[in-house]
Scaffold this motif. Sequence first.
Motif, PDB file in Angstrom:
ATOM      1  N   SER A 263       0.819  -1.211   0.000  1.00 41.00           N
ATOM      2  CA  SER A 263       0.000   0.000   0.000  1.00 41.00           C
ATOM      3  C   SER A 263       0.856   1.266   0.000  1.00 41.00           C
ATOM      4  O   SER A 263       1.921   1.305   0.615  1.00 41.00           O
ATOM      5  N   SER A 264       0.351   2.278  -0.662  1.00 42.76           N
ATOM      6  CA  SER A 264       1.015   3.588  -0.691  1.00 42.76           C
ATOM      7  C   SER A 264       0.342   4.592   0.248  1.00 42.76           C
ATOM      8  O   SER A 264       0.565   5.791   0.128  1.00 42.76           O
ATOM      9  N   ARG A 265      -0.472   4.103   1.183  1.00 43.87           N
ATOM     10  CA  ARG A 265      -1.155   5.005   2.124  1.00 43.87           C
ATOM     11  C   ARG A 265      -0.172   5.828   2.937  1.00 43.87           C
ATOM     12  O   ARG A 265      -0.478   6.932   3.369  1.00 43.87           O
ATOM     13  N   PHE A 266       1.010   5.246   3.196  1.00 43.21           N
ATOM     14  CA  PHE A 266       2.045   5.922   3.965  1.00 43.21           C
ATOM     15  C   PHE A 266       3.341   5.872   3.157  1.00 43.21           C
ATOM     16  O   PHE A 266       3.569   4.923   2.408  1.00 43.21           O
ATOM     17  N   PRO A 267       4.220   6.856   3.339  1.00 46.39           N
ATOM     18  CA  PRO A 267       5.537   6.787   2.690  1.00 46.39           C
ATOM     19  C   PRO A 267       6.295   5.544   3.159  1.00 46.39           C
ATOM     20  O   PRO A 267       6.068   5.032   4.267  1.00 46.39           O
ATOM     21  N   ALA A 268       7.224   5.067   2.339  1.00 44.54           N
ATOM     22  CA  ALA A 268       7.966   3.836   2.627  1.00 44.54           C
ATOM     23  C   ALA A 268       8.650   3.882   4.000  1.00 44.54           C
ATOM     24  O   ALA A 268       8.637   2.891   4.736  1.00 44.54           O
ATOM     25  N   GLU A 269       9.243   5.031   4.360  1.00 47.09           N
ATOM     26  CA  GLU A 269       9.924   5.151   5.657  1.00 47.09           C
ATOM     27  C   GLU A 269       8.940   4.916   6.802  1.00 47.09           C
ATOM     28  O   GLU A 269       9.264   4.257   7.794  1.00 47.09           O
ATOM     29  N   GLN A 270       7.738   5.461   6.667  1.00 49.35           N
ATOM     30  CA  GLN A 270       6.725   5.291   7.714  1.00 49.35           C
ATOM     31  C   GLN A 270       6.209   3.865   7.755  1.00 49.35           C
ATOM     32  O   GLN A 270       5.950   3.326   8.834  1.00 49.35           O
ATOM     33  N   VAL A 271       6.062   3.229   6.598  1.00 43.89           N
ATOM     34  CA  VAL A 271       5.625   1.825   6.574  1.00 43.89           C
ATOM     35  C   VAL A 271       6.621   0.980   7.373  1.00 43.89           C
ATOM     36  O   VAL A 271       6.223   0.186   8.229  1.00 43.89           O
ATOM     37  N   LEU A 272       7.908   1.168   7.114  1.00 40.03           N
ATOM     38  CA  LEU A 272       8.914   0.385   7.836  1.00 40.03           C
ATOM     39  C   LEU A 272       8.828   0.657   9.336  1.00 40.03           C
ATOM     40  O   LEU A 272       8.839  -0.282  10.144  1.00 40.03           O
ATOM     41  N   GLN A 273       8.743   1.913   9.736  1.00 44.53           N
ATOM     42  CA  GLN A 273       8.658   2.243  11.166  1.00 44.53           C
ATOM     43  C   GLN A 273       7.408   1.641  11.802  1.00 44.53           C
ATOM     44  O   GLN A 273       7.462   1.146  12.935  1.00 44.53           O
ATOM     45  N   LEU A 274       6.296   1.669  11.093  1.00 42.15           N
ATOM     46  CA  LEU A 274       5.059   1.077  11.619  1.00 42.15           C
ATOM     47  C   LEU A 274       5.193  -0.439  11.768  1.00 42.15           C
ATOM     48  O   LEU A 274       4.765  -1.010  12.779  1.00 42.15           O
ATOM     49  N   VAL A 275       5.782  -1.091  10.783  1.00 38.28           N
ATOM     50  CA  VAL A 275       5.992  -2.542  10.860  1.00 38.28           C
ATOM     51  C   VAL A 275       6.879  -2.875  12.064  1.00 38.28           C
ATOM     52  O   VAL A 275       6.564  -3.782  12.844  1.00 38.28           O
ATOM     53  N   LEU A 276       7.963  -2.136  12.239  1.00 37.76           N
ATOM     54  CA  LEU A 276       8.867  -2.373  13.375  1.00 37.76           C
ATOM     55  C   LEU A 276       8.157  -2.123  14.703  1.00 37.76           C
ATOM     56  O   LEU A 276       8.348  -2.875  15.671  1.00 37.76           O
ATOM     57  N   ALA A 277       7.338  -1.078  14.764  1.00 37.86           N
ATOM     58  CA  ALA A 277       6.619  -0.763  16.001  1.00 37.86           C
ATOM     59  C   ALA A 277       5.606  -1.847  16.347  1.00 37.86           C
ATOM     60  O   ALA A 277       5.501  -2.262  17.508  1.00 37.86           O
ATOM     61  N   VAL A 278       4.868  -2.313  15.354  1.00 33.44           N
ATOM     62  CA  VAL A 278       3.884  -3.366  15.610  1.00 33.44           C
ATOM     63  C   VAL A 278       4.599  -4.639  16.066  1.00 33.44           C
ATOM     64  O   VAL A 278       4.167  -5.298  17.015  1.00 33.44           O
ATOM     65  N   ALA A 279       5.704  -4.968  15.423  1.00 37.41           N
ATOM     66  CA  ALA A 279       6.448  -6.188  15.778  1.00 37.41           C
ATOM     67  C   ALA A 279       6.971  -6.138  17.207  1.00 37.41           C
ATOM     68  O   ALA A 279       7.059  -7.167  17.880  1.00 37.41           O
ATOM     69  N   SER A 280       7.294  -4.948  17.692  1.00 38.46           N
ATOM     70  CA  SER A 280       7.902  -4.843  19.024  1.00 38.46           C
ATOM     71  C   SER A 280       6.957  -4.294  20.085  1.00 38.46           C
ATOM     72  O   SER A 280       7.378  -4.031  21.201  1.00 38.46           O
TER      73      SER A 280
END
Length: 172
Positions: free
Chosen positions: A127-144
Amino acid sequence: MHHRDRERTRRRLLDAAFVEFAAHGIAGARMERIARIARCSAGLAYNYYGGKDELFDAVQSEVAGAAAVEFDVRDLPGYAARLYDLQHRHPEFARLATWQRLERRASVSRAAEVEAIRSAQESGVVSSRFPAEQVLQLVLAVASMWSSAPSTSDHVVRRRTVEDAVRRLVEP
Protein backbone atom coordinates in the motif's frame (compact mmCIF):
# COMPACT_ATOMS: atom_id res chain seq x y z
CA MET A 1 47.09 -22.09 25.51
CA HIS A 2 47.51 -18.38 26.21
CA HIS A 3 45.49 -17.43 23.10
CA ARG A 4 42.60 -19.67 24.21
CA ASP A 5 42.57 -18.06 27.66
CA ARG A 6 42.44 -14.60 26.05
CA GLU A 7 39.51 -15.66 23.88
CA ARG A 8 37.73 -17.22 26.85
CA THR A 9 38.20 -13.99 28.84
CA ARG A 10 36.99 -11.91 25.91
CA ARG A 11 33.90 -14.18 25.61
CA ARG A 12 33.16 -13.91 29.34
CA LEU A 13 33.46 -10.11 29.14
CA LEU A 14 31.08 -9.93 26.16
CA ASP A 15 28.55 -12.23 27.86
CA ALA A 16 28.71 -10.24 31.11
CA ALA A 17 28.46 -6.93 29.25
CA PHE A 18 25.45 -8.19 27.31
CA VAL A 19 23.59 -8.86 30.56
CA GLU A 20 24.74 -5.58 32.16
CA PHE A 21 23.89 -3.36 29.18
CA ALA A 22 20.50 -5.00 28.63
CA ALA A 23 19.64 -4.37 32.27
CA HIS A 24 21.17 -0.92 32.81
CA GLY A 25 21.97 0.70 29.47
CA ILE A 26 25.25 2.41 28.76
CA ALA A 27 24.98 5.11 31.42
CA GLY A 28 23.90 2.71 34.15
CA ALA A 29 26.31 -0.10 33.33
CA ARG A 30 29.44 -0.39 35.42
CA MET A 31 32.73 -1.83 34.15
CA GLU A 32 33.50 -3.08 37.66
CA ARG A 33 30.26 -5.10 37.71
CA ILE A 34 30.93 -6.47 34.21
CA ALA A 35 34.45 -7.48 35.26
CA ARG A 36 33.18 -9.13 38.45
CA ILE A 37 30.58 -11.16 36.49
CA ALA A 38 33.27 -12.09 33.94
CA ARG A 39 35.62 -13.11 36.78
CA CYS A 40 38.42 -10.74 35.86
CA SER A 41 39.69 -7.35 36.97
CA ALA A 42 38.19 -4.07 35.77
CA GLY A 43 41.69 -3.18 34.53
CA LEU A 44 41.71 -6.24 32.31
CA ALA A 45 38.24 -5.33 30.98
CA TYR A 46 39.54 -1.86 30.05
CA ASN A 47 42.62 -3.50 28.55
CA TYR A 48 40.49 -5.64 26.24
CA TYR A 49 37.94 -3.01 25.19
CA GLY A 50 39.27 0.43 26.11
CA GLY A 51 36.08 1.51 27.84
CA LYS A 52 32.38 1.13 28.27
CA ASP A 53 31.47 2.63 24.89
CA GLU A 54 33.78 0.29 23.00
CA LEU A 55 32.45 -2.68 24.94
CA PHE A 56 28.85 -1.64 24.20
CA ASP A 57 29.76 -1.40 20.50
CA ALA A 58 31.24 -4.90 20.61
CA VAL A 59 28.08 -6.25 22.25
CA GLN A 60 25.86 -4.44 19.73
CA SER A 61 27.91 -5.79 16.84
CA GLU A 62 27.55 -9.32 18.12
CA VAL A 63 23.82 -8.93 18.81
CA ALA A 64 23.23 -7.51 15.33
CA GLY A 65 24.36 -10.80 13.85
CA ALA A 66 22.40 -12.94 16.30
CA ALA A 67 19.28 -10.79 15.96
CA ALA A 68 19.20 -10.73 12.18
CA VAL A 69 15.76 -11.54 10.80
CA GLU A 70 15.17 -12.15 7.11
CA PHE A 71 13.51 -9.12 5.51
CA ASP A 72 11.06 -10.01 2.73
CA VAL A 73 9.19 -7.06 1.23
CA ARG A 74 6.69 -9.50 -0.34
CA ASP A 75 5.85 -10.81 3.15
CA LEU A 76 5.98 -7.90 5.59
CA PRO A 77 3.48 -9.63 7.94
CA GLY A 78 5.83 -12.64 8.13
CA TYR A 79 8.81 -10.34 8.69
CA ALA A 80 6.98 -8.65 11.58
CA ALA A 81 6.05 -12.04 13.04
CA ARG A 82 9.67 -13.22 12.86
CA LEU A 83 10.79 -10.02 14.64
CA TYR A 84 8.12 -10.58 17.28
CA ASP A 85 9.25 -14.20 17.74
CA LEU A 86 12.87 -13.11 18.17
CA GLN A 87 11.92 -10.49 20.77
CA HIS A 88 9.68 -13.00 22.52
CA ARG A 89 12.56 -15.50 22.77
CA HIS A 90 15.19 -12.84 23.55
CA PRO A 91 13.63 -9.79 25.23
CA GLU A 92 17.14 -8.56 26.05
CA PHE A 93 17.67 -7.87 22.31
CA ALA A 94 14.77 -5.41 22.38
CA ARG A 95 16.14 -3.80 25.56
CA LEU A 96 19.58 -3.34 23.98
CA ALA A 97 17.99 -1.76 20.90
CA THR A 98 16.02 0.58 23.16
CA TRP A 99 19.18 1.62 25.05
CA GLN A 100 20.90 2.19 21.69
CA ARG A 101 18.10 4.54 20.59
CA LEU A 102 17.90 6.34 23.93
CA GLU A 103 21.58 6.79 24.68
CA ARG A 104 23.30 6.85 21.34
CA ARG A 105 20.65 8.47 19.18
CA ALA A 106 22.46 7.16 16.11
CA SER A 107 20.00 5.36 13.94
CA VAL A 108 20.76 2.15 12.14
CA SER A 109 20.59 2.59 8.39
CA ARG A 110 17.61 0.79 6.93
CA ALA A 111 17.91 2.37 3.48
CA ALA A 112 17.79 -0.99 1.68
CA GLU A 113 14.51 -1.96 3.38
CA VAL A 114 12.98 1.47 2.71
CA GLU A 115 13.97 1.25 -0.95
CA ALA A 116 12.51 -2.26 -1.23
CA ILE A 117 9.23 -1.02 0.28
CA ARG A 118 9.22 1.99 -2.06
CA SER A 119 9.68 -0.35 -5.06
CA ALA A 120 6.94 -2.66 -3.80
CA GLN A 121 4.64 0.36 -3.43
CA GLU A 122 5.39 1.47 -6.99
CA SER A 123 4.55 -2.00 -8.30
CA GLY A 124 1.34 -2.18 -6.25
CA VAL A 125 2.46 -4.99 -3.91
CA VAL A 126 2.49 -2.75 -0.80
CA SER A 127 0.00 0.00 0.00
CA SER A 128 1.01 3.59 -0.69
CA ARG A 129 -1.15 5.01 2.12
CA PHE A 130 2.04 5.92 3.97
CA PRO A 131 5.54 6.79 2.69
CA ALA A 132 7.97 3.84 2.63
CA GLU A 133 9.92 5.15 5.66
CA GLN A 134 6.73 5.29 7.71
CA VAL A 135 5.63 1.83 6.57
CA LEU A 136 8.91 0.38 7.84
CA GLN A 137 8.66 2.24 11.17
CA LEU A 138 5.06 1.08 11.62
CA VAL A 139 5.99 -2.54 10.86
CA LEU A 140 8.87 -2.37 13.38
CA ALA A 141 6.62 -0.76 16.00
CA VAL A 142 3.88 -3.37 15.61
CA ALA A 143 6.45 -6.19 15.78
CA SER A 144 7.90 -4.84 19.02
CA MET A 145 4.78 -3.50 20.71
CA TRP A 146 4.82 -6.19 23.40
CA SER A 147 8.57 -6.31 23.91
CA SER A 148 8.45 -4.42 27.22
CA ALA A 149 4.96 -5.43 28.36
CA PRO A 150 4.33 -8.23 30.82
CA SER A 151 3.08 -11.40 29.20
CA THR A 152 -0.66 -11.25 29.77
CA SER A 153 -1.82 -13.17 26.73
CA ASP A 154 -0.92 -16.16 24.68
CA HIS A 155 2.19 -15.87 22.49
CA VAL A 156 0.33 -17.40 19.53
CA VAL A 157 -2.48 -14.85 19.85
CA ARG A 158 0.00 -11.97 20.01
CA ARG A 159 1.90 -13.30 17.00
CA ARG A 160 -1.30 -13.61 14.96
CA THR A 161 -2.25 -10.07 15.99
CA VAL A 162 1.13 -8.75 14.78
CA GLU A 163 0.76 -10.54 11.44
CA ASP A 164 -2.84 -9.42 10.96
CA ALA A 165 -2.12 -5.78 11.88
CA VAL A 166 0.81 -5.58 9.45
CA ARG A 167 -1.16 -7.37 6.73
CA ARG A 168 -3.93 -4.77 7.06
CA LEU A 169 -1.38 -1.96 7.10
CA VAL A 170 0.40 -2.96 3.91
CA GLU A 171 -2.29 -4.57 1.78
CA PRO A 172 -2.99 -2.48 -1.32
